[in-house]
Scaffold this motif. Structure first.
Motif, PDB file in Angstrom:
ATOM      1  N   ASN A 230       0.842  -1.196   0.000  1.00 31.99           N
ATOM      2  CA  ASN A 230       0.000   0.000   0.000  1.00 31.99           C
ATOM      3  C   ASN A 230       0.879   1.249   0.000  1.00 31.99           C
ATOM      4  O   ASN A 230       2.115   1.171   0.110  1.00 31.99           O
ATOM      5  CB  ASN A 230      -0.969   0.003   1.202  1.00 31.99           C
ATOM      6  CG  ASN A 230      -0.251  -0.126   2.538  1.00 31.99           C
ATOM      7  OD1 ASN A 230       0.902   0.286   2.685  1.00 31.99           O
ATOM      8  ND2 ASN A 230      -0.922  -0.699   3.522  1.00 31.99           N
ATOM      9  N   VAL A 231       0.244   2.387  -0.146  1.00 31.95           N
ATOM     10  CA  VAL A 231       0.973   3.652  -0.246  1.00 31.95           C
ATOM     11  C   VAL A 231       1.737   3.942   1.037  1.00 31.95           C
ATOM     12  O   VAL A 231       2.875   4.445   0.992  1.00 31.95           O
ATOM     13  CB  VAL A 231      -0.004   4.799  -0.574  1.00 31.95           C
ATOM     14  CG1 VAL A 231       0.689   6.151  -0.455  1.00 31.95           C
ATOM     15  CG2 VAL A 231      -0.577   4.627  -1.980  1.00 31.95           C
TER      16      VAL A 231
ATOM     17  N   GLU B 255      -6.488   2.099  -6.088  1.00 35.50           N
ATOM     18  CA  GLU B 255      -5.323   1.647  -5.329  1.00 35.50           C
ATOM     19  C   GLU B 255      -4.112   1.473  -6.227  1.00 35.50           C
ATOM     20  O   GLU B 255      -3.003   1.886  -5.891  1.00 35.50           O
ATOM     21  CB  GLU B 255      -5.642   0.334  -4.616  1.00 35.50           C
ATOM     22  CG  GLU B 255      -4.516  -0.168  -3.713  1.00 35.50           C
ATOM     23  CD  GLU B 255      -4.885  -1.454  -3.007  1.00 35.50           C
ATOM     24  OE1 GLU B 255      -4.036  -1.956  -2.254  1.00 35.50           O
ATOM     25  OE2 GLU B 255      -6.008  -1.958  -3.218  1.00 35.50           O
TER      26      GLU B 255
ATOM     27  N   SER C 129      -3.567   2.974  -9.054  1.00 35.01           N
ATOM     28  CA  SER C 129      -3.161   4.304  -9.489  1.00 35.01           C
ATOM     29  C   SER C 129      -2.332   4.998  -8.423  1.00 35.01           C
ATOM     30  O   SER C 129      -1.310   5.634  -8.718  1.00 35.01           O
ATOM     31  CB  SER C 129      -4.399   5.146  -9.821  1.00 35.01           C
ATOM     32  OG  SER C 129      -4.028   6.460 -10.193  1.00 35.01           O
ATOM     33  N   SER C 130      -2.751   4.867  -7.159  1.00 31.70           N
ATOM     34  CA  SER C 130      -2.021   5.490  -6.054  1.00 31.70           C
ATOM     35  C   SER C 130      -0.646   4.862  -5.889  1.00 31.70           C
ATOM     36  O   SER C 130       0.352   5.555  -5.673  1.00 31.70           O
ATOM     37  CB  SER C 130      -2.817   5.360  -4.754  1.00 31.70           C
ATOM     38  OG  SER C 130      -4.055   6.030  -4.848  1.00 31.70           O
TER      39      SER C 130
ATOM     40  N   GLU D 215       3.177   6.480  -6.368  1.00 26.46           N
ATOM     41  CA  GLU D 215       4.185   6.375  -5.303  1.00 26.46           C
ATOM     42  C   GLU D 215       5.449   5.687  -5.812  1.00 26.46           C
ATOM     43  O   GLU D 215       6.566   6.117  -5.506  1.00 26.46           O
ATOM     44  CB  GLU D 215       3.608   5.611  -4.118  1.00 26.46           C
ATOM     45  CG  GLU D 215       4.445   5.716  -2.848  1.00 26.46           C
ATOM     46  CD  GLU D 215       4.565   7.138  -2.331  1.00 26.46           C
ATOM     47  OE1 GLU D 215       5.623   7.470  -1.763  1.00 26.46           O
ATOM     48  OE2 GLU D 215       3.598   7.923  -2.489  1.00 26.46           O
TER      49      GLU D 215
END
Length: 254
Positions: A81-82, A115, A117-118, A122
């Protein structure tokens, strides 16, 4: 002579084929001491294969615990995750000057477009701070937002990703362009190299992780990126060739 300390920022593969298992095994084969900061756990649930990110504070504490270790190299695998990616990026920035390999794993699990795309945004932030990236075809498409259908497409996307600030790019084509030949493309801003090897009809679980961690090991040994990739591809080919139906490899004669 001190040992080469090499760090894996990786997830746990519940089947012990990829992720941290592949990374640490590769380091051991290369007579390097592997360290680990765990990014996520995996399991088969009623929803299928699921990825469970490590709590961000716990992950940060892992990296803080390793702050004084004199690492010779770092390999980044699944950043789920980010939040975990942001903590990883801060750590990477503190270790400028050593080989850093980013294997931008984006598609090992079902994710929502938002998700992905994020995470893409990052991961692009890592590019100026790492030595090389090792996306597969689908990951290269997601990172570049281009479609890859041919070898020429692979070459064009490798050049595009390089233009985003990463010094070296290798796109793992696997057998997606050819059922008989595994094709990878390397680009460093000057040299464009196509690597080919026969496709082996065997268990290749963890091949991508092993490839990236082998590149990291080779860079730590002092190989230039092109040679590090060449040696890693050969290593993975031999490992698959020597594996049994479970993907277990006998490394004794390596």
């Amino acid at each position: 002579m001190t040992s080469d300390y090499i760090l894996a920022l990786s997830g746990n593969d519940i089947f012990s084929g990829g992720g941290l298992h592949a990374d640490l095994a590769t380091y051991t084969v290369n007579q390097q001491h592997g360290f680990l900061a765990l990014t996520c756990m995996t399991a088969i649930t009623e929803n299928g294969f699921e990825v469970f990110p490590v709590d961000t504070a716990l992950y940060q504490a892992q990296l803080q615990s390793l702050k004084k270790v004199p690492f010779s190299g770092i390999k980044l695998g699944l950043l789920p995750n980010v939040e975990v990616a942001e903590v990883s990026l801060a750590f990477v920035k503190e270790h400028a000057g050593i080989p850093i390999v980013l294997d931008p794993v984006l598609v090992c699990k079902e994710t929502h477009d938002v998700e992905v795309s994020s995470l893409r945004a990052e991961l692009l932030k890592f590019f100026p701070h790492v030595t090389i990236i090792t996306p597969n075809l689908v990951e290269a498409e997601l990172l570049s937002q281009q479609t890859i259908k041919t070898l020429d497409d692979m070459k064009a996307v490798a050049k595009l990703l390089h233009s985003y600030g990463v010094p070296n790019v290798v796109i793992k084509g696997g057998n997606r362009l050819s059922k008989t030949t595994a094709i990878d493309v390397f680009y460093d801003g000057e040299t464009l190299k196509v690597f080919e090897s026969p496709v082996l009809d065997k268990n290749n679980t963890g091949a991508g992780c092993t490839f990236a961690s082998s590149i990291a090991s080779n860079l730590v040994k002092g190989l230039i990126p092109l040679d590090a990739v060449r040696e890693a591809k050969n290593f993975v080919y031999q490992a698959i060739q020597a594996s049994n139906e479970y993907g277990v490899v006998q490394y004794a004669n390596h």
